[in-house]
Scaffold this active site. Structure first.
Site, PDB file in Angstrom:
ATOM      1  N   GLU A   1       4.224 -82.741   3.450  1.00 24.74           N
ATOM      2  CA  GLU A   1       3.049 -82.004   3.921  1.00 24.74           C
ATOM      3  C   GLU A   1       2.052 -81.903   2.768  1.00 24.74           C
ATOM      4  O   GLU A   1       2.378 -81.404   1.699  1.00 24.74           O
ATOM      5  CB  GLU A   1       3.504 -80.612   4.348  1.00 24.74           C
ATOM      6  CG  GLU A   1       2.400 -79.787   4.905  1.00 24.74           C
ATOM      7  CD  GLU A   1       2.907 -78.447   5.429  1.00 24.74           C
ATOM      8  OE1 GLU A   1       3.742 -77.840   4.732  1.00 24.74           O
ATOM      9  OE2 GLU A   1       2.469 -78.030   6.505  1.00 24.74           O
TER      10      GLU A   1
ATOM     11  N   THR B   1       8.319 -74.423   4.594  1.00 23.65           N
ATOM     12  CA  THR B   1       9.697 -74.586   5.053  1.00 23.65           C
ATOM     13  C   THR B   1      10.687 -74.143   3.973  1.00 23.65           C
ATOM     14  O   THR B   1      11.724 -73.543   4.276  1.00 23.65           O
ATOM     15  CB  THR B   1       9.923 -76.049   5.490  1.00 23.65           C
ATOM     16  OG1 THR B   1       9.156 -76.262   6.688  1.00 23.65           O
ATOM     17  CG2 THR B   1      11.385 -76.337   5.787  1.00 23.65           C
TER      18      THR B   1
ATOM     19  N   VAL C   1      10.399 -71.762   1.676  1.00 25.97           N
ATOM     20  CA  VAL C   1      10.537 -70.300   1.639  1.00 25.97           C
ATOM     21  C   VAL C   1      11.197 -69.816   2.934  1.00 25.97           C
ATOM     22  O   VAL C   1      12.035 -68.910   2.921  1.00 25.97           O
ATOM     23  CB  VAL C   1       9.172 -69.612   1.391  1.00 25.97           C
ATOM     24  CG1 VAL C   1       9.308 -68.105   1.501  1.00 25.97           C
ATOM     25  CG2 VAL C   1       8.630 -69.992   0.015  1.00 25.97           C
ATOM     26  N   GLY C   2      10.850 -70.456   4.052  1.00 25.17           N
ATOM     27  CA  GLY C   2      11.483 -70.094   5.329  1.00 25.17           C
ATOM     28  C   GLY C   2      12.993 -70.254   5.246  1.00 25.17           C
ATOM     29  O   GLY C   2      13.761 -69.408   5.725  1.00 25.17           O
TER      30      GLY C   2
ATOM     31  N   LYS D   1       3.020 -58.185   4.520  1.00 21.93           N
ATOM     32  CA  LYS D   1       2.606 -58.615   3.178  1.00 21.93           C
ATOM     33  C   LYS D   1       1.680 -59.826   3.296  1.00 21.93           C
ATOM     34  O   LYS D   1       2.091 -60.898   3.736  1.00 21.93           O
ATOM     35  CB  LYS D   1       3.810 -59.016   2.320  1.00 21.93           C
ATOM     36  CG  LYS D   1       3.397 -59.198   0.859  1.00 21.93           C
ATOM     37  CD  LYS D   1       4.302 -60.079   0.047  1.00 21.93           C
ATOM     38  CE  LYS D   1       4.040 -61.532   0.205  1.00 21.93           C
ATOM     39  NZ  LYS D   1       2.799 -62.025  -0.416  1.00 21.93           N
TER      40      LYS D   1
ATOM     41  N   GLY E   1       4.841 -69.658   6.757  1.00 22.29           N
ATOM     42  CA  GLY E   1       4.675 -70.219   5.420  1.00 22.29           C
ATOM     43  C   GLY E   1       5.415 -71.533   5.315  1.00 22.29           C
ATOM     44  O   GLY E   1       5.664 -72.206   6.311  1.00 22.29           O
TER      45      GLY E   1
ATOM     46  N   CYS F   1      -1.227 -75.766   9.093  1.00 22.88           N
ATOM     47  CA  CYS F   1       0.163 -76.196   9.270  1.00 22.88           C
ATOM     48  C   CYS F   1       0.292 -77.269  10.354  1.00 22.88           C
ATOM     49  O   CYS F   1       1.129 -78.141  10.270  1.00 22.88           O
ATOM     50  CB  CYS F   1       1.028 -75.005   9.601  1.00 22.88           C
ATOM     51  SG  CYS F   1       0.348 -74.047  10.946  1.00 22.88           S
TER      52      CYS F   1
ATOM     53  N   GLU G   1       7.633 -69.577  11.358  1.00 19.47           N
ATOM     54  CA  GLU G   1       6.587 -70.575  11.649  1.00 19.47           C
ATOM     55  C   GLU G   1       6.368 -71.326  10.348  1.00 19.47           C
ATOM     56  O   GLU G   1       5.765 -70.799   9.426  1.00 19.47           O
ATOM     57  CB  GLU G   1       5.277 -69.881  12.049  1.00 19.47           C
ATOM     58  CG  GLU G   1       5.369 -68.998  13.252  1.00 19.47           C
ATOM     59  CD  GLU G   1       5.302 -69.781  14.544  1.00 19.47           C
ATOM     60  OE1 GLU G   1       5.229 -71.023  14.495  1.00 19.47           O
ATOM     61  OE2 GLU G   1       5.324 -69.153  15.601  1.00 19.47           O
TER      62      GLU G   1
HETATM   63  P1  NDP Z   1       4.568 -69.965   1.100  1.00 22.01           P
HETATM   64  O1  NDP Z   1       5.747 -70.229   1.933  1.00 22.01           O
HETATM   65  O2  NDP Z   1       4.674 -70.160  -0.352  1.00 22.01           O
HETATM   66  O3  NDP Z   1       4.060 -68.473   1.277  1.00 22.01           O
HETATM   67  C1  NDP Z   1       3.941 -67.852   2.500  1.00 22.01           C
HETATM   68  C2  NDP Z   1       4.069 -66.348   2.292  1.00 22.01           C
HETATM   69  O4  NDP Z   1       5.390 -66.044   1.862  1.00 22.01           O
HETATM   70  C3  NDP Z   1       3.155 -65.785   1.215  1.00 22.01           C
HETATM   71  O5  NDP Z   1       2.786 -64.486   1.567  1.00 22.01           O
HETATM   72  C4  NDP Z   1       4.051 -65.783   0.002  1.00 22.01           C
HETATM   73  O6  NDP Z   1       3.660 -64.888  -0.979  1.00 22.01           O
HETATM   74  C5  NDP Z   1       5.360 -65.357   0.613  1.00 22.01           C
HETATM   75  N1  NDP Z   1       6.542 -65.744  -0.162  1.00 22.01           N
HETATM   76  C6  NDP Z   1       6.659 -66.674  -1.147  1.00 22.01           C
HETATM   77  N2  NDP Z   1       7.942 -66.711  -1.583  1.00 22.01           N
HETATM   78  C7  NDP Z   1       8.634 -65.800  -0.862  1.00 22.01           C
HETATM   79  C8  NDP Z   1       9.998 -65.382  -0.829  1.00 22.01           C
HETATM   80  N3  NDP Z   1      10.916 -65.932  -1.619  1.00 22.01           N
HETATM   81  N4  NDP Z   1      10.364 -64.432   0.056  1.00 22.01           N
HETATM   82  C9  NDP Z   1       9.458 -63.888   0.900  1.00 22.01           C
HETATM   83  N5  NDP Z   1       8.156 -64.238   0.902  1.00 22.01           N
HETATM   84  C10 NDP Z   1       7.739 -65.188   0.045  1.00 22.01           C
HETATM   85  O7  NDP Z   1       3.413 -70.799   1.766  1.00 22.01           O
HETATM   86  P2  NDP Z   1       1.910 -70.844   1.370  1.00 22.01           P
HETATM   87  O8  NDP Z   1       1.338 -69.501   1.321  1.00 22.01           O
HETATM   88  O9  NDP Z   1       1.823 -71.661   0.152  1.00 22.01           O
HETATM   89  O10 NDP Z   1       1.265 -71.544   2.667  1.00 22.01           O
HETATM   90  C11 NDP Z   1       1.316 -72.861   2.862  1.00 22.01           C
HETATM   91  C12 NDP Z   1       2.523 -73.242   3.718  1.00 22.01           C
HETATM   92  O11 NDP Z   1       2.616 -72.435   4.892  1.00 22.01           O
HETATM   93  C13 NDP Z   1       2.431 -74.642   4.213  1.00 22.01           C
HETATM   94  O12 NDP Z   1       3.629 -75.305   4.008  1.00 22.01           O
HETATM   95  C14 NDP Z   1       2.150 -74.515   5.701  1.00 22.01           C
HETATM   96  O13 NDP Z   1       2.599 -75.566   6.457  1.00 22.01           O
HETATM   97  C15 NDP Z   1       2.797 -73.259   6.049  1.00 22.01           C
HETATM   98  N6  NDP Z   1       2.140 -72.620   7.174  1.00 22.01           N
HETATM   99  C16 NDP Z   1       2.736 -72.665   8.405  1.00 22.01           C
HETATM  100  C17 NDP Z   1       2.125 -72.126   9.489  1.00 22.01           C
HETATM  101  C18 NDP Z   1       2.781 -72.132  10.833  1.00 22.01           C
HETATM  102  O14 NDP Z   1       2.293 -71.471  11.723  1.00 22.01           O
HETATM  103  N7  NDP Z   1       3.856 -72.836  11.047  1.00 22.01           N
HETATM  104  C19 NDP Z   1       0.803 -71.490   9.398  1.00 22.01           C
HETATM  105  C20 NDP Z   1       0.285 -71.485   8.085  1.00 22.01           C
HETATM  106  C21 NDP Z   1       0.940 -72.042   7.025  1.00 22.01           C
HETATM  107  P3  NDP Z   1       2.543 -65.318  -2.062  1.00 22.01           P
HETATM  108  O15 NDP Z   1       1.769 -66.435  -1.505  1.00 22.01           O
HETATM  109  O16 NDP Z   1       1.736 -64.120  -2.174  1.00 22.01           O
HETATM  110  O17 NDP Z   1       3.267 -65.677  -3.273  1.00 22.01           O
END
Ligand code: NDP
Length: 800
Positions: A405, A253, A255-256, A199, A251, A307, A273
């Site tokens: 962040e 932390t 949501v993780g 996704k 994404g 990130c 990650e």
């Molecule tokens: P999010 O955590 O909001 O989103 C990441 C992905 O997860 C998106 O596809 C999002 O969907 C999806 N998502 C959102 N909520 C849920 C859920 N409850 N269950 C499953 N999937 C979900 O992060 P962002 O997209 O806003 O990205 C920014 C963040 O990601 C920053 O905090 C950054 O540090 C981190 N990041 C970390 C990286 C790493 O390698 N460690 C690399 C890149 C970013 P949608 O966006 O479509 O709503």
């Protein structure tokens, strides 16, 4: 010959040496979007899925605010269909010879190269990143990932023997590197023989849809790659789907953590990650101009939406003013504007909501006493979603911008006096993704590299990424690695060996020996105490419980530990940090000594085991013998758990070093009271961890006898702590404890433990008890030791 009309302009440009506009053509992308004017569907089972009633959402260009496309929003039915397609494709794909999978990955890599310009323009229009970056960094790295993993497809069977593909993988990626994050996930999964449902982020799904076309064009078998678009709700459907064997998430932390909780107990493998707040440490002997360019690459690359951005600049006092002045001069020359212009350094932030978030955090910094300096603020394009490069000085560690962040083109600057203070400040964060260290002193650089708690460390460099170099976090930046053989291993599961002993003792029945506090019962054998900080101590509550044999007769008593005992034990383990810094040779010596002392008391242990389990004397003797052998094996391995030197970029030695987690909670199985304990505790300490162990609840006396072995074997105080009692409540305290860095658990409450571990996102390895658990699951010594460590990737300049 007549002069061209714009000759005067060229002359003027030569005089001012200013940039002229240099836009990249986007006709092919506009044509592609026009061809999909009716909306983009999902990619499921090799087909585009877009039915008449499908709900669509709009995707916009953040640089203009204009709509680019309508895209289908994934429903439960779409996710079900995609997971079913991936499941149906799994057997065929994983059964293909590695060479055949390699050919597909190779073909994908070639197609990405052939469509490089198209993909770069598309990514820039969708995300807002400068074309210079999508063209020169994102897309070439995407191709590199597929090439690299074409190689792994070829080699996986021989390089990771005894493993099999994990299965169907759900992969969720963010918007900051849409296609690159897809490559980081899809390439290793396919190489390993897994099938995927991916996704993309709601804000940036377009390059994933272009990738779907590549999969179709290279003839990838239907269902091997499936792409379902949508927002976080669709992501949650995927993460929670029972048909998925592994979730790989990149994404935030928050949501993780939610995904960790949602998948707890499901048996799904998980890699996370997550976010970061990475330090960028500048010592006073560093090449300051180099450091300034490092900040540009670290913080203003990709609008700071990275990130691992080194957005927390820590600078030694003597050069703090000079560094700030040079940074400001450099910032003034950064060009913010049209991302499709080849001279643009900083493009558009991904969406208005993100820009407001950045602006809000900068405003908070002002009110909390920071001094904000911005460049190009008055030359930002009138339209679109832009934010100027920003430097905040006078930042104290407790300020919001030093902790949260920002994910925008904003750096904070804090000064320090000594290297120790730099390390303290660097580690003063809940994150642990990356660190960048700038100094000309190699001793200092490597000393600090060893002390920072981060999964990736760059020396005199920043943001170097490569398919061969593992990437991932410590602490709340997540667990698992992407890149290199370490990342590939995340997509392979261990195949368990057959049992190693023919006659396994029967597990004691938990009901036969139900633990009940009986404080008044007089000891028949002797009262085993807890073992904390190298001392035998009474439980905090003073309570004991009887240990019964399978016939219900009392064999002895054990201490009934409580939460306070666990906390004391964690504290004792924290104080035993010297063990983690000891040489592996020294640790091996101690382990051999443990084996020797256990061997001297083998008969006594065998009698104890036979009495507790009701098994035959021969089976008990086998268990002791197997335990001694296991200790020898881990002693042998202790100084052979080598890291790797990866062939990543030229002119760098890229080390992947295995480091212990720190304090581990180890909750042992009920059966095999000695072998279960030894098989879990010994590898954890062999790898340099300190352990708080909860032994078998019904048969704890082998473990409590074992502390006498530890006491006579030169094991430093606090390295192994043993708390007996109600196993699962004690385990839960370990799972919830923020100073416990990793948890191994063998017992029935896997879901509860995994969920409770989400607090500090500790790495977990939990499994339900199985008859052969300690004999088979733990038999692969190297794999077990790898689970007891985390990888730190250190990029060292080499041969420059
Ligand atoms: P999010 O955590 O909001 O989103 C990441 C992905 O997860 C998106 O596809 C999002 O969907 C999806 N998502 C959102 N909520 C849920 C859920 N409850 N269950 C499953 N999937 C979900 O992060 P962002 O997209 O806003 O990205 C920014 C963040 O990601 C920053 O905090 C950054 O540090 C981190 N990041 C970390 C990286 C790493 O390698 N460690 C690399 C890149 C970013 P949608 O966006 O479509 O709503």
């Amino acid at each position: 010959m007549a002069l061209p009309k714009d000759a005067a302009l060229v002359k003027d440009i030569l005089r001012t040496m200013d940039y002229g506009p240099s836009p990249e053509a986007n006709d092919s992308v506009r044509a592609w979007l026009a061809a999909h004017a009716g909306g983009f569907g999902h990619f499921i089972g090799g087909e585009t899925v877009l039915s008449a009633g499908t709900k669509l959402f709009a995707v916009e260009n953040p640089a203009t605010g204009g709509k680019l496309a309508d895209v289908a929003e994934g429903s439960q039915a779409d996710v079900d269909a995609a997971v079913a397609a991936a499941r149906a494709a799994l057997d065929g794909w994983s059964a293909l010879p590695g060479h055949a999978r390699a050919r597909y990955l190779y073909a994908i890599a070639r197609q990405i190269q052939k469509r490089e310009r198209f993909l770069a323009v598309l990514e820039t229009m969708d995300n807002g990143k400068p074309i210079r970056e999508s063209r020169d960094i994102d897309v070439p790295l995407v191709a590199r990932h597929f090439y690299h993993h074409a190689g792994w497809a070829e080699l996986v069977e021989t390089e990771l023997p005894g493993t099999r593909p994990v299965g169907v993988c759900g992969q969720i990626v963010p918007w900051n590197f849409p296609l690159l994050m897809l490559a980081w996930k899809v390439a290793p999964a396919l190489a390993a023989g897994c099938t995927v449902v991916l996704k993309p982020a709601e804000l940036t799904p377009l390059s994933a849809l272009a990738f779907a076309e590549i999969c179709r064009d290279v003839g990838l078998p239907p269902g091997v790659v499936n792409i379902v678009c949508g927002d976080g709700g669709t992501g949650a459907l995927l993460a929670g789907h029972p048909g998925i064997d592994k979730i790989a998430f990149t994404g935030s932390t928050d949501v993780g953590r939610a995904i960790r909780e949602a998948t707890a107990g499901s048996g799904k493998a998980l890699s996370l990650e997550l976010g970061g707040k990475s330090p960028f440490i500048v010592f006073e002997d560093s090449d300051l101009d180099g450091a300034v360019e490092g900040v540009v690459d670290s913080v203003w690359f990709n609008q700071g939406e990275v990130c691992c951005a080194g957005a927390r600049i820590l600078v030694q006092e003597g050069v703090a003013d000079r560094l700030a002045a040079r940074l400001k001069a450099r910032m003034a020359r950064l060009r913010v504007g049209d991302p499709l212009d080849k001279s643009t350094d900083i493009g558009a932030v991904v969406a208005p909501v993100q820009r407001e978030r950045i602006a809000g955090l900068v405003a908070t910094a002002r009110t909390e006493g920071g001094t904000v300096w911005q460049a190009a603020a008055d030359t930002l394009p009138a339209q679109g979603c832009f934010y100027p490069p920003t430097l905040i000085t006078d930042v104290e560690p407790a300020m919001t911008v030093a902790e949260v962040e920002i994910f925008g083109p904003v750096a904070t600057l804090t000064s320090f006096r000594t290297p120790d203070e730099a390390v303290q400040l660097a580690n003063h964060t809940r994150y642990g993704l990356a660190a960048s260290i700038w100094t000309q002193n190699i001793d200092l650089a490597l000393d600090v590299a060893a002390k920072v708690k981060a999964g990736v460390v760059w020396i005199n460099a920043a943001n170097l990424l490569d398919a061969a170099a593992p990437f991932g976090g410590y602490k709340e930046s997540g667990f698992g690695r992407e890149g290199g053989i370490e990342g590939l291993s995340e997509y392979r599961a261990q195949e368990y060996r057959a049992q190693v002993t023919s006659e396994a003792p029967a597990a004691p029945s938990p009901t036969a020996a139900k633990a009940a506090p009986v404080p008044a019962l007089p000891p028949i054998d002797r009262t085993a105490k807890l073992f904390v900080g190298g001392r035998q101590v009474r439980p905090d509550g003073g309570a004991i419980y009887p240990v019964l044999d399978p016939a219900g007769r009392t064999l002895g008593e054990a201490g009934l530990g409580n939460r306070k005992d666990i906390r004391n034990a964690v504290e004792a383990a924290a104080k035993a940090g010297a063990w983690s810094g000891a040489s592996a040779h020294n640790r091996a010596q101690v382990l051999y000594y443990i084996a020797e002392n256990l061997s001297a008391r083998a008969d006594e242990f065998a009698r104890r085991i036979a009495a507790m389990t009701g098994g035959s004397p021969e089976a008990a003797a086998d268990e002791v013998e197997a335990s001694i052998r296991r200790i020898f094996r881990f002693a042998a391995f202790a100084d052979k758990l080598d890291g790797r030197v990866h062939a990543a970029r030229a002119r760098h030695a890229t080390l992947a070093v295995r480091e212990p987690f720190g304090t581990m909670g180890v909750v042992c199985p009920e059966a095999f009271p000695l072998l279960g304990f030894v098989s879990m505790v010994i590898p954890a300490i062999a790898a340099g961890n300190r352990v708080v162990a909860v032994p078998s609840e019904t048969a704890p006396l082998a473990a409590t006898d074992f502390y006498q072995v530890l006491e006579t074997s030169d094991v430093p105080a606090g390295v192994v702590n043993i708390v007996t009692g109600d196993r699962d409540p004690l385990a839960l305290t370990l799972a919830e404890h923020d100073d416990v860095d990793a948890l191994w658990y063998c017992g029935p409450a896997v879901a509860e433990m995994e969920k409770a571990s989400a607090g500090n996102l500790k790495a977990t390895w939990c499994h339900a008890p199985r008859a052969e658990a300690p004999l088979a699951a733990f038999a692969r010594d190297r794999a077990v030791l790898e689970r007891a460590t985390q990888v730190k990737t250190i990029w060292i300049p080499y041969g420059i």
